[in-house]
Design a protein around this motif. Structure first.
Motif, short mmCIF file in Angstrom:
data_model
loop_
_atom_site.label_atom_id
_atom_site.label_comp_id
_atom_site.label_asym_id
_atom_site.label_seq_id
_atom_site.Cartn_x
_atom_site.Cartn_y
_atom_site.Cartn_z
N SER A 74 0.80 -1.22 0.00
CA SER A 74 0.00 0.00 0.00
C SER A 74 0.83 1.27 0.00
CB SER A 74 -0.92 0.01 1.22
OG SER A 74 -0.14 0.00 2.41
N VAL A 75 2.00 1.26 0.64
CA VAL A 75 2.73 2.51 0.80
C VAL A 75 3.20 3.08 -0.53
CG1 VAL A 75 4.80 3.55 1.79
CG2 VAL A 75 3.38 2.06 3.18
N PRO A 76 3.91 2.31 -1.40
CA PRO A 76 4.32 2.89 -2.69
C PRO A 76 3.13 3.32 -3.54
CG PRO A 76 5.55 0.89 -2.22
CD PRO A 76 4.44 0.95 -1.24
N PHE A 77 2.04 2.50 -3.52
CA PHE A 77 0.85 2.82 -4.29
C PHE A 77 0.23 4.13 -3.78
CE2 PHE A 77 -3.71 2.30 -5.23
CZ PHE A 77 -3.65 2.09 -6.60
N SER A 78 0.15 4.28 -2.47
CA SER A 78 -0.43 5.49 -1.90
C SER A 78 0.42 6.71 -2.22
CB SER A 78 -0.55 5.34 -0.38
OG SER A 78 -1.37 4.25 -0.04
N ILE A 79 1.76 6.53 -2.15
CA ILE A 79 2.66 7.65 -2.45
C ILE A 79 2.48 8.10 -3.90
CG2 ILE A 79 5.08 8.28 -2.72
CD1 ILE A 79 5.68 6.55 -0.29
N ALA A 80 2.36 7.13 -4.82
CA ALA A 80 2.18 7.49 -6.23
C ALA A 80 0.89 8.28 -6.42
CB ALA A 80 2.17 6.22 -7.08
N LEU A 105 -0.73 10.10 -4.15
CA LEU A 105 -0.57 11.43 -3.55
C LEU A 105 0.27 12.34 -4.42
CD1 LEU A 105 -0.07 10.44 0.21
CD2 LEU A 105 -2.08 11.50 -0.83
N GLU A 106 1.32 11.79 -5.02
CA GLU A 106 2.18 12.60 -5.89
C GLU A 106 1.41 13.06 -7.13
OE1 GLU A 106 5.25 13.79 -5.67
OE2 GLU A 106 5.38 13.07 -3.60
N MET A 107 0.57 12.16 -7.70
CA MET A 107 -0.24 12.57 -8.86
C MET A 107 -1.18 13.71 -8.48
SD MET A 107 -1.08 8.73 -10.27
CE MET A 107 -2.40 9.27 -11.32
N GLU A 108 -1.83 13.59 -7.32
CA GLU A 108 -2.73 14.64 -6.87
C GLU A 108 -1.98 15.95 -6.67
OE1 GLU A 108 -6.06 15.39 -3.34
OE2 GLU A 108 -4.67 13.70 -3.23
N LYS A 109 -0.78 15.87 -6.10
CA LYS A 109 0.01 17.08 -5.88
C LYS A 109 0.40 17.71 -7.22
CE LYS A 109 4.35 17.00 -5.01
NZ LYS A 109 5.70 16.82 -4.44
N ASN A 110 0.80 16.88 -8.23
CA ASN A 110 1.19 17.41 -9.53
C ASN A 110 0.04 18.13 -10.22
OD1 ASN A 110 3.19 14.47 -9.98
ND2 ASN A 110 3.89 16.50 -9.35
N VAL A 111 -1.18 17.58 -10.09
CA VAL A 111 -2.35 18.23 -10.69
C VAL A 111 -2.56 19.61 -10.08
CG1 VAL A 111 -4.86 18.11 -10.90
CG2 VAL A 111 -3.48 16.08 -11.32
N HIS A 160 7.64 20.63 -15.80
CA HIS A 160 8.16 19.70 -14.80
C HIS A 160 7.02 18.95 -14.10
CE1 HIS A 160 10.96 18.08 -11.91
NE2 HIS A 160 10.22 18.54 -10.91
N ASP A 161 5.92 19.65 -13.78
CA ASP A 161 4.77 19.00 -13.14
C ASP A 161 4.17 17.95 -14.07
OD1 ASP A 161 5.04 20.53 -10.86
OD2 ASP A 161 3.75 22.13 -11.60
N ILE A 162 4.11 18.25 -15.37
CA ILE A 162 3.57 17.27 -16.33
C ILE A 162 4.43 16.02 -16.36
CG2 ILE A 162 3.09 16.89 -18.77
CD1 ILE A 162 2.47 19.92 -18.96
N GLU A 163 5.75 16.20 -16.39
CA GLU A 163 6.65 15.04 -16.41
C GLU A 163 6.53 14.22 -15.13
OE1 GLU A 163 10.41 16.82 -16.99
OE2 GLU A 163 10.13 17.20 -19.15
N ASP A 164 6.45 14.90 -13.98
CA ASP A 164 6.30 14.18 -12.70
C ASP A 164 5.00 13.39 -12.67
OD1 ASP A 164 8.69 15.04 -11.82
OD2 ASP A 164 7.91 16.59 -10.46
N GLU A 173 5.43 10.18 -14.63
CA GLU A 173 6.21 9.15 -13.92
C GLU A 173 5.38 8.50 -12.81
OE1 GLU A 173 9.64 11.12 -12.50
OE2 GLU A 173 10.54 11.46 -14.49
N GLN A 174 4.68 9.30 -12.02
CA GLN A 174 3.88 8.74 -10.93
C GLN A 174 2.69 7.93 -11.47
OE1 GLN A 174 4.92 8.80 -7.86
NE2 GLN A 174 6.68 10.04 -8.50
N TYR A 175 2.14 8.36 -12.61
CA TYR A 175 1.04 7.59 -13.22
C TYR A 175 1.52 6.21 -13.64
CZ TYR A 175 -2.50 6.14 -16.62
OH TYR A 175 -3.44 5.42 -17.30
N ALA A 176 2.75 6.15 -14.20
CA ALA A 176 3.30 4.85 -14.60
C ALA A 176 3.48 3.95 -13.37
CB ALA A 176 4.63 5.04 -15.31
#
Length: 640
Positions: free
Chosen positions: A42-48, A50-56, A80-84, A87-90
């Motif tokens: 769950s932790v890596p999945f949750s981090i990804a 959260l990072e996607m939400e932050k990038n948006v 840079h936000d688009i690229e991040d 990566e997090q979406y992948a």
């Protein structure tokens, strides 16, 4: 054997503790497994997520900031936000474990692409409007340049036509400035008032241009007026684009904000809820395992503590009883009861120790006299040893004193013999020197100079004077010590010596500082000891560099034998003594100074010896020579 009992008790405690720890370890391992599963899934999945939400959020915020303040750095941050996000979406899609997670991920990605299209279009629109604004500003500046230059020059020279044309030119220039002012104000703060006044000023500029064109002009003025009219048409068209573009930007900004809020709602209301559901099962399993460990500890800890206490008490009882019997027997033997015995029980270590103790007591009773006789013999022995020690110390002191007196006697006898010899030689040499000096005086007094060169007479007189000084020092060195001595403060003679050396001090440019801190009465011959002080101070002044200081310091102390001493040191800032010269400083005729006789320090040492003192040369750690004179303090009530 008692040792076996101890080993058995320790083994019981250790085995019980190991079983308890093994049981706890196994249950804690289950807890760790559940937590590891929870963390790895769950932790890596949750981090990804959260990072996607932050990038948006960061992308949308950057776009809205850009339309108010179009800086290149904000566009770089957006990229840079688009690229991040990509990566997090992948990562999110790779870690997805079910259809629901993947469907939500694809939904967020589609919404983000729509947000990208709206955001990029909004930033492009801002860039286009900024370009149009720049073109409009350039056109206004061109109109102003035409008005101030060629059109002013093309105005007619005759009146009143010239005044009419100039007035219209000023009117057009004023309206052009007003258009530029309200255009800039609208760009910075696009309010409804600024929009209204900008349209009004464009219309007023149009009227002013038309009024100018309606005047009668020459060919050149008409051509310039047509150019001004073209620029005005361009300004009007650009202002229309700016006004409509700002309206479009506001609408598109609302769309970008709405898309970002929609994506944020997907994360908050669907993805986060899904993550919390995925965490529930591993957490429940971990909680059950922890409760099981806690329940086990509630039983294991009291049992382990009870067993440890029982085993410990048994071991303590088994050790303390024999030790108490042994302590009682030791106290009895120490009190003089050599008939006391310890009961011999068992065949373990304490039984063997009891037998050895009883055997020792028996042997001690057979070979030991009464306690009173031992104490008497011991006191007599201690008294004898103390008397022998005192006698040894007294003999050692007497031997040291005898050796010191013998050495001083030999040295005094040698110095006396040398002094008599030197005095005799000096006396014999002074007679011919007196004759040479008298002859030179007679030659100088004679009216007839004769064939002798005056320079030779000067050399003879200088050398005769030098030999006469040498003979005076030899006589002083060989003179018998005076009999008269009196107890005087050392500090008073030191102060007198400093006053006597003031002329030499001023001539050498060296100061003499008296830092005497202690003073005492010394049995002395005033003139002889004053000669020592003066000689040492003058020697220091001769070797000290100009601008430095010669320092006198005193110190009082007592030696091991109880003799009280007062010493003073004379320190200069000169080159000091060479290491190889220190043993020879007081040898007669030894000197490193030009024209020196080498008898000054020898005389100083002899005078110090006459006063039963000592003198020691050394070098100061910071540089310079140190001469230390040590003199015995006069005993109270001593006579001169």
């Amino acid at each position: 054997m008692f040792k076996t009992k101890i080993y058995a008790g320790i083994a019981i405690i250790v085995i019980l503790g190991m079983l308890a720890m093994f049981h706890i370890y196994r249950n804690l391992g289950n807890v760790a497994g559940y937590l590891a599963t929870l963390d790895s899934v769950s932790v890596p999945f949750s981090i990804a997520a959260l990072e996607m939400e932050k990038n948006v959020g960061e992308y949308a915020n950057g776009v809205l900031r850009y339309i108010r303040d179009p800086q290149p750095a904000l566009r770089k941050e957006a990229v840079h936000d688009i690229e991040d996000f990509g990566e997090q979406y992948a990562i999110y899609m790779r870690l997805s474990t079910n259809h629901r997670e993947r469907a939500l991920g694809k939904k967020v990605n589609a919404q983000f692409k729509e947000l990208l299209a709206a955001g990029n279009a909004l930033m492009d629109k801002r860039d286009h409007l900024d370009k149009v604004f720049g073109q409009t500003t350039a056109a206004l500046e061109h109109i102003d340049a035409l008005l101030d230059g060629p059109m002013l020059a093309a105005a007619p020279d005759v009146q009143p036509a010239r005044n009419t044309v100039l007035a219209q030119l000023e009117n057009v220039e004023a309206e052009t400035a007003e258009v530029g002012f309200w255009l800039t104000l609208f760009k910075n703060r696009p309010t409804s008032l600024a929009r209204k006044r900008l349209l009004q000023k464009v219309a007023e500029q149009h009227d002013a241009v038309k009024q100018y064109l309606d005047l009668p002009h020459g060919a050149k003025a008409r051509e310039l007026g047509a150019r001004m009219h073209e620029l005005h048409v361009q300004v009007a068209a650009n202002v229309g684009q700016v006004l409509s573009g700002e309206t479009q930007i506001d609408a598109r900004a609302l769309k970008v904000d709405a898309l970002a809020s929609h994506i944020d709602g997907i994360f908050d209301n669907q993805i986060q809820v899904m993550l919390m559901e995925d965490l529930a099962a591993p957490q429940e399993n971990a909680n059950v395992a922890i409760e099981h460990v806690q329940d086990t500890l509630l039983y294991i800890i009291p049992v382990y503590f009870l067993v440890a206490v029982i085993v410990g008490v048994l071991l303590i009882v088994a050790i303390i009883r024999p030790l108490r019997r042994l302590a009682t027997g030791t106290e009895a033997i120490g009190a003089g009861n050599l008939d006391h015995r310890i009961p011999e029980q068992g065949n373990d270590e304490f039984g063997k120790l009891a037998r050895q103790f009883n055997l020792m007591a028996e042997r001690l009773r057979q070979s030991t006299v009464s306690r009173g006789l031992l104490e008497t013999s011991e006191k007599q022995l201690q008294h004898t040893v103390a008397e022998l020690r005192e006698e040894i110390v007294e003999r050692q002191q007497a031997e040291r004193e005898r050796e010191r007196l013998r050495t001083r006697l030999q040295r005094n006898e040698t110095l006396a013999a040398m002094g008599q010899l030197v005095a005799g030689v000096a006396h014999e040499v002074r007679n011919p020197l007196f004759g040479i000096s008298s002859t030179l005086d007679a030659m100088d007094a004679s009216a007839e100079v004769g064939p002798v060169d005056p320079r030779y007479r000067e050399v003879l007189r200088r050398e005769a004077s030098r030999l006469n000084k040498l003979m005076a020092e030899l006589l002083e060195y060989g003179r018998a010590p005076p009999e008269s001595h009196a107890a005087e403060p050392l500090g008073r003679t030191l102060a007198e010596a400093i006053r006597n050396c003031q002329a030499t001090s001023r001539a050498a440019g060296v100061g003499v500082v008296n830092e005497a801190s202690d003073d005492a009465l010394v049995e002395m011959n005033h003139d002889r000891l004053l000669q020592v002080h003066v000689n040492l101070i003058e020697n220091a002044l001769q070797h000290a560099p100009q601008g430095s200081q010669v320092i006198l310091a005193t110190r009082a102390f007592a030696d091991e034998a109880g003799q009280r001493w007062i010493e003073y040191s004379v320190t200069d800032a000169g080159p000091g003594f060479a290491a190889e010269d220190l043993p020879r400083v007081f040898d007669p005729f030894f000197t490193r100074r030009r024209k020196g006789t080498g008898l000054g320090l020898a005389i100083v040492r002899r005078i110090v010896d006459e006063h039963h003192g000592s003198i020691e040369p050394s070098n100061h750690p910071q540089g310079g020579a140190v001469m230390t004179v040590r003199l015995p303090v006069a005993q109270p009530g001593s006579a001169g």
